[in-house]
Each structure stands twice: as structure tokens, then as C-alpha cells.
Scaffold this motif. Structure first.
Motif, mmCIF file in Angstrom:
data_model
loop_
_atom_site.group_PDB
_atom_site.id
_atom_site.type_symbol
_atom_site.label_atom_id
_atom_site.label_comp_id
_atom_site.label_asym_id
_atom_site.label_seq_id
_atom_site.Cartn_x
_atom_site.Cartn_y
_atom_site.Cartn_z
ATOM 1 N N TYR B 89 0.816 -1.220 0.000
ATOM 2 C CA TYR B 89 0.000 0.000 0.000
ATOM 3 C C TYR B 89 0.850 1.271 0.000
ATOM 4 N N LEU B 91 0.791 3.711 1.882
ATOM 5 C CA LEU B 91 0.049 4.933 2.224
ATOM 6 C C LEU B 91 0.853 5.705 3.261
ATOM 7 N N HIS B 137 -4.212 3.411 9.460
ATOM 8 C CA HIS B 137 -4.207 2.315 10.437
ATOM 9 C C HIS B 137 -5.613 1.971 10.922
ATOM 10 N N LEU B 139 -8.073 1.516 8.834
ATOM 11 C CA LEU B 139 -8.758 0.848 7.723
ATOM 12 C C LEU B 139 -8.358 -0.624 7.637
ATOM 13 N N SER B 140 -9.221 -1.432 7.008
ATOM 14 C CA SER B 140 -8.871 -2.820 6.735
ATOM 15 C C SER B 140 -7.926 -2.865 5.536
ATOM 16 N N GLY B 141 -7.343 -4.034 5.314
ATOM 17 C CA GLY B 141 -6.400 -4.173 4.202
ATOM 18 C C GLY B 141 -7.008 -3.816 2.860
ATOM 19 N N ARG B 144 -7.460 -0.123 2.571
ATOM 20 C CA ARG B 144 -6.178 0.549 2.359
ATOM 21 C C ARG B 144 -5.784 0.488 0.896
ATOM 22 N N ARG B 146 -7.738 0.106 -1.673
ATOM 23 C CA ARG B 146 -8.599 0.971 -2.487
ATOM 24 C C ARG B 146 -8.182 2.423 -2.348
#
Lengths: 283, 265
Positions: B89, B91, B137, B139-141, B144, B146
């Protein structure tokens, strides 16, 4: 949302887990917890009172009773002496830690980002770091005389290294993917520095600052014992010489309470400024 | 659609280590061209150099020989016309969902009001409405990834480079996101079709998503073969159980198997 949650979070800060209060739900339990914090101090106070006022085990010049200390407290507050000394000490801490922050963070960033700069500075800094701040007192007095400048200098040295070491460690935790992501999103090198490197390092800088405040609070009192004519350190030294042990203890308690207060305050500020760090505290 | 080449990989090789004895050929003479608007998967086992190739196309790594051309011009370093989605990810944990998605437009100096419009458009596109102010942190995988997808697309890149974007997710989420990914790609390509280079080690994923599959094998990393995926778009989830789907899957599997067998002898 039907997406399953991942539980890959690792707690990064073990000790913080129990110390820092978490969310709203944790707050209701907090009022009850205060009792635990107060048990031992109160017990200690009672023992102290019992040994001095009731059993009279020590001459009051060596260990005055808590009641005498409380009276002395009222006295130094009333005549403004305590506030004046607190103000002097706090102001010196502020100048010293601010200077340490301004100087140590850029050096730390540069050391973390460029290996050549780290090699250049590491030897020198490793040599200076083990010197206790108080060992600088004699030189400081010669260079800056007795007073604020000497104290700020000594306190600065003690804060400088904590912030520097933490900043370097923070840059080391930089994620290569974050830099790649930022560059591929069109960020300039300058923006990578301000919007990726700095936010990554900020939590570490903050930890460094918190340690620095603690360390410099300890060294400032030490330095004021010798190289100042005001401040809490000076105050307890002065009253020791005139055998007013009660005021000495007033000074010591004040130092402890202010140290605690500063630590709580910086934790609170950290939580407000770095909300993403809460991730490390998820159960 | 196949009129001109969007990306051309010309004689790219990558070796690690300098001396002849210890150096490893991660990539050996890769030639590949990808048409404008094409969805190409690079499929292969780990160690075949597929991520290395993607990193070279992204401009994160330099090739030892050869070059990458985009729109006929050689690339130098990363650029916002080549967006990247990472497996992990990547992010920014200190930014909210909205902050992450707005990072690209902000970096390119857009006005705040315009950035906000783009952010809300892509938040909606990847169904993260209501989560704008959450941190990664929280959010679900799947969410993340998306969000990472939206961050990449908010810059409106011509090319999207995806490095095993769904590999870190559980099987059910992965399949659901494959459908999502095609929908989002379709939406984002409304004005102009986006070229996608998609790295994966999952045969089924490659077939379901792509127009063309490039199969790579390791030691040294090279292109073993290519398959054109004949299924029409839009791809419906049901094609996963279609006979032709499995036929193609078997053919690719056999190619990888044959190569693996030859290597282990």
C-alpha cells in the motif's frame, strides 16, 4: 463495509501501552485509577509525619516534619520567592531546549539522510556525548560567568544529544516505499523532505524532545546549584547553607512536581499533534 | 487501440553485483511493448525479476543496459504520468484518507478547492465515502488498497503500474477487489483509456484482469511467452468458472511448470 480487518498491527511502543490513556472509552476508568497513583505518596507522607512529629527521631534541621514543610511552602509562595525561582528555571529550560531543537534537528536529519555527513560528525559527537553536562560547569562559568547564560549553555548540551540521537533514529525508520510513492505522485525532492521525511521523523523528534526536557530539568537544577544566583537549584542550595531544611524540601518537591507536569504536558501535546501515532496503541 | 506503443521496453537487462563471478542476472534482455490503453499482466514466480522490471519502468531503479520509452521518449526517474500502486500500500500513515488521495494533486501545485473536488470524486469512486478523515491504520487491508488505488488515480496518470497490489489480502477480499479494480479502471478510463502494467504471481488473477499476459521465468529473469486473453470486456465474475478460462490457466501453468522442471534438473 464487509471488508475483513487485518490484525497486522504490531505495538511499536511497548511501555506506552499502559501509560498513555487511549480513547473516550478509557476515560471513565481513569478517575478510579488516580487512587493507585496516590496510595504510596500518602503512605510515605504518613510515615514521614510519624517519624518526625510523633517519634521525633531526627533533629528538625536534618529532617523537618511535613507540617513545617507545608508552612514553609506557604511562606515562599506568599512572598513570591518560589514563583520567581520557578520562572527563572523554566525560562532557562525553554531557551536551552528551543536552541537544542533548532540546532539538533537539522543536523540529525542531515546525518540520517547522508552517510558522509554522519561519518564526518559521528566521531566528534561520540566523544562529547559521554561528558556529563555538569562537567561543563567550570568552563561555562569561565566563559559566560555566573547566571542565565551559563545555565542555558549547560542545559542546552544535555538536551542537544537526546534530540540528535532520536532524530537520526527517526530518519532511519524512513520507508523507501513512501519516498517512491511520493516521487511517483509528482513530489519534488524538497516536498519529499518536508512532507515525507519530516512527518516520518516527527514522532522520534518528539520522543527526543520529551527525553531532552527530562534530562535538562535534571541538569539545570544541578547547574543552578553552582553557577547561578536564582532558580530552583540555587534556592535549595542557598537554604541548605542557612540550615532551612524545610525550604530545601519545598524546592525538591517543586522540582519533582514540575518535572512530572512537563512530562504529562508533552505527552498530551504529542497526542494532539501526532494523531496517527495512536495506531501503535491499538490492542 | 494497438495503434502506437505507450511503453517500450528496449533491451533492458539488470544485474546485481559488479564482479563477473558474483553478479546475478536479475533481468536478461527484456524487449516488450505495451499498447496505449492495454492492460498487461507480468506473471511469474518470485525471483523472476517481474518487480524489478516494474521498478525500472516506474523509474525507481536503473537498468544495467537498455532503456524504457514512454510515448517514444526515454524516461529518467519517476514521474506523475506513471502512477504506482504497491503491494504494501505505502500509504502515508500521517495523512488521512483524504490527505493521501490529495497528495498527488497537491504536489503538482493544484489549488485547494480543485484538490478537494478531485479527492471527493475518487473517494466516491473507490467507495470510501465516510472514511475521508480516517487514518490508514484505522482501515482494513482491502480499504487501504482501495485508498492507494485512489491516490494513484487522483493524479490522472496515463499509465498505472501495479506491483502485486492484491497479494497481501486474503482470498475473498482479493477476488472482490479484482472486480472492483476493473470497475474502477473502467470508470477512470472514460475520457482516455489508462494503460496498466500489472505484476502478479497468480495465474487466475492475470487472466481475469488483463488483455495480455507476459510470462516470465527466473535465473535469469526473462520473458518465456505471451498469451492474449480472449474474453470480452466488461469481464463478469462468472468467467472465472468458464471452461476457456481454465483452459488458458492450464496452458500458462504448463509453461511455468516446464520451465521450473528444466531448471531443477
Amino acid at each position: 463495509m464487509p471488508w475483513p480487518t487485518e490484525s497486522a498491527e504490531k505495538p511499536l511502543l511497548g511501555p506506552e501501552l499502559s501509560v498513555a490513556g487511549t480513547t473516550r472509552s478509557g476515560r471513565s476508568g481513569r478517575s478510579g485509577r488516580w487512587i493507585y497513583y496516590l496510595v504510596l505518596p500518602v503512605v510515605l507522607l504518613v510515615i514521614w509525619w510519624f517519624c518526625t512529629d510523633v517519634l521525633a527521631l531526627f533533629p528538625s534541621a536534618l529532617l523537618p516534619s511535613p507540617i513545617r514543610v507545608a508552612k514553609a511552602f506557604g511562606h515562599v509562595i506568599a512572598d513570591g520567592e518560589l514563583m520567581l525561582n520557578i520562572e527563572d528555571s523554566l525560562l532557562r529550560i525553554f531557551y536551552a531546549d528551543l536552541a537544542a531543537l533548532i540546532i539538533a534537528v537539522p543536523i540529525g536529519l542531515a546525518m540520517g539522510l547522508y552517510q558522509s555527513i554522519e561519518r564526518l560528525l559521528d566521531g566528534l559527537l561520540s566523544l562529547f556525548r559521554p561528558i556529563p553536562p555538569l562537567a561543563w560547569v567550570p568552563l561555562a562559568i569561565l566563559w559566560f560567568g555566573i547566571g542565565t547564560l551559563s545555565i542555558v549553555f549547560i542545559t542546552f548540551l544535555s538536551a542537544f544529544f537526546s534530540i540528535l540521537v532520536s532524530t537520526v533514529a527517526g530518519v532511519r525508520s524512513l520507508d523507501k516505499l513512501h519516498i517512491r510513492a511520493a516521487l511517483s505522485l509528482g513530489a519534488s525532492r524538497r516536498r519529499v523532505l518536508t512532507h515525507v521525511v519530516l512527518p516520518t521523523t516527527l514522532p522520534s523528534i518528539f520522543t527526543g524532545l520529551r527525553i531532552a526536557i527530562g534530562v535538562s530539568w535534571m541538569s539545570i537544577v544541578g547547574a543552578e546549584l553552582i553557577a547561578a544566583s536564582s532558580g530552583l537549584g540555587y534556592m535549595i542550595n542557598y537554604y541548605q547553607q542557612v540550615l532551612r531544611t524545610d525550604v530545601v524540601i519545598v524546592g525538591m518537591i517543586t522540582i519533582g512536581v514540575i518535572g512530572l507536569g512537563m512530562d504529562l504536558l508533552s505527552r498530551w501535546v504529542e497526542r494532539r499533534l501526532l494523531p496517527w501515532r495512536q495506531g501503535a496503541r491499538l490492542p | 487501440m494497438t495503434g502506437h506503443h505507450k511503453i517500450a521496453v528496449l533491451g533492458v537487462a539488470k544485474r546485481f553485483g559488479e564482479t563477473a563471478g558474483t553478479s546475478v542476472n536479475a533481468l536478461s534482455m527484456i524487449d516488450l511493448s505495451i499498447a496505449d490503453g492495454e492492460f498487461v499482466s507480468i506473471l511469474g514466480p518470485s525471483g523472476c525479476g517481474k518487480s524489478s522490471l516494474l521498478n525500472i519502468i516506474a523509474g525507481f531503479e536503473e537498468s544495467s543496459t537498455g532503456r524504457i520509452e514512454v510515448d517514444g521518449k526515454p524516461i529518467s526517474g519517476p514521474a506523475p504520468n506513471r502512477g504506482v500502486v504497491f503491494q504494501e500500500y505505502a500509504l502515508f500513515p500521517w495523512l488521512t484518507v483524504a490527505g493521501n488521495i490529495g497528495f498527488g494533486p497537491q504536489s503538482r501545485g493544484m489549488r485547494a478547492s480543485k484538490v478537494n473536488r478531485i479527492v471527493s470524486r475518487y473517494v466516491e469512486l473507490v467507495s470510501l465515502t465516510g472514511f475521508e478523515q480516517k487514518y490508514p491504520h484505522e482501515l482494513s487491508g482491502g480499504m487501504r488498497q482501495r485508498c492507494a488505488l485512489a491516490r494513484c488515480m487522483a493524479n490522472d496518470p496515463d499509465i498505472m503500474l501495479m506491483d502485486e497490489p492484491l497479494a497481501a489480502l486474503d482470498a475473498l477480499t482479493r477476488v472482490a477487489l479484482q472486480d472492483e479494480l476493473l470497475r474502477i479502471w473502467g470508470e477512470a478510463s472514460r475520457v482516455r483509456k489508462k494503460t496498466v502494467v500489472y505484476v502478479t504471481h497468480s495465474i487466475d488473477e492475470a487472466i481475469f484482469l488483463s488483455d495480455r499476459i507476459v510470462v516470465m521465468t527466473p535465473r535469469p529473469g526473462r520473458i518465456q511467452g505471451e498469451f492474449v486473453v480472449p474474453f470480452p470486456r466488461p469481464r463478469l465474475p462468472e468467467i472465472r468458472i468458464h471452461q476457456d478460462f481454465h483452459g488458458l490457466s492450464d496452458k500458462i501453468w504448463l509453461m511455468l511448470q516446464a520451465e521450473a522442471g528444466r531448471k531443477s534438473c
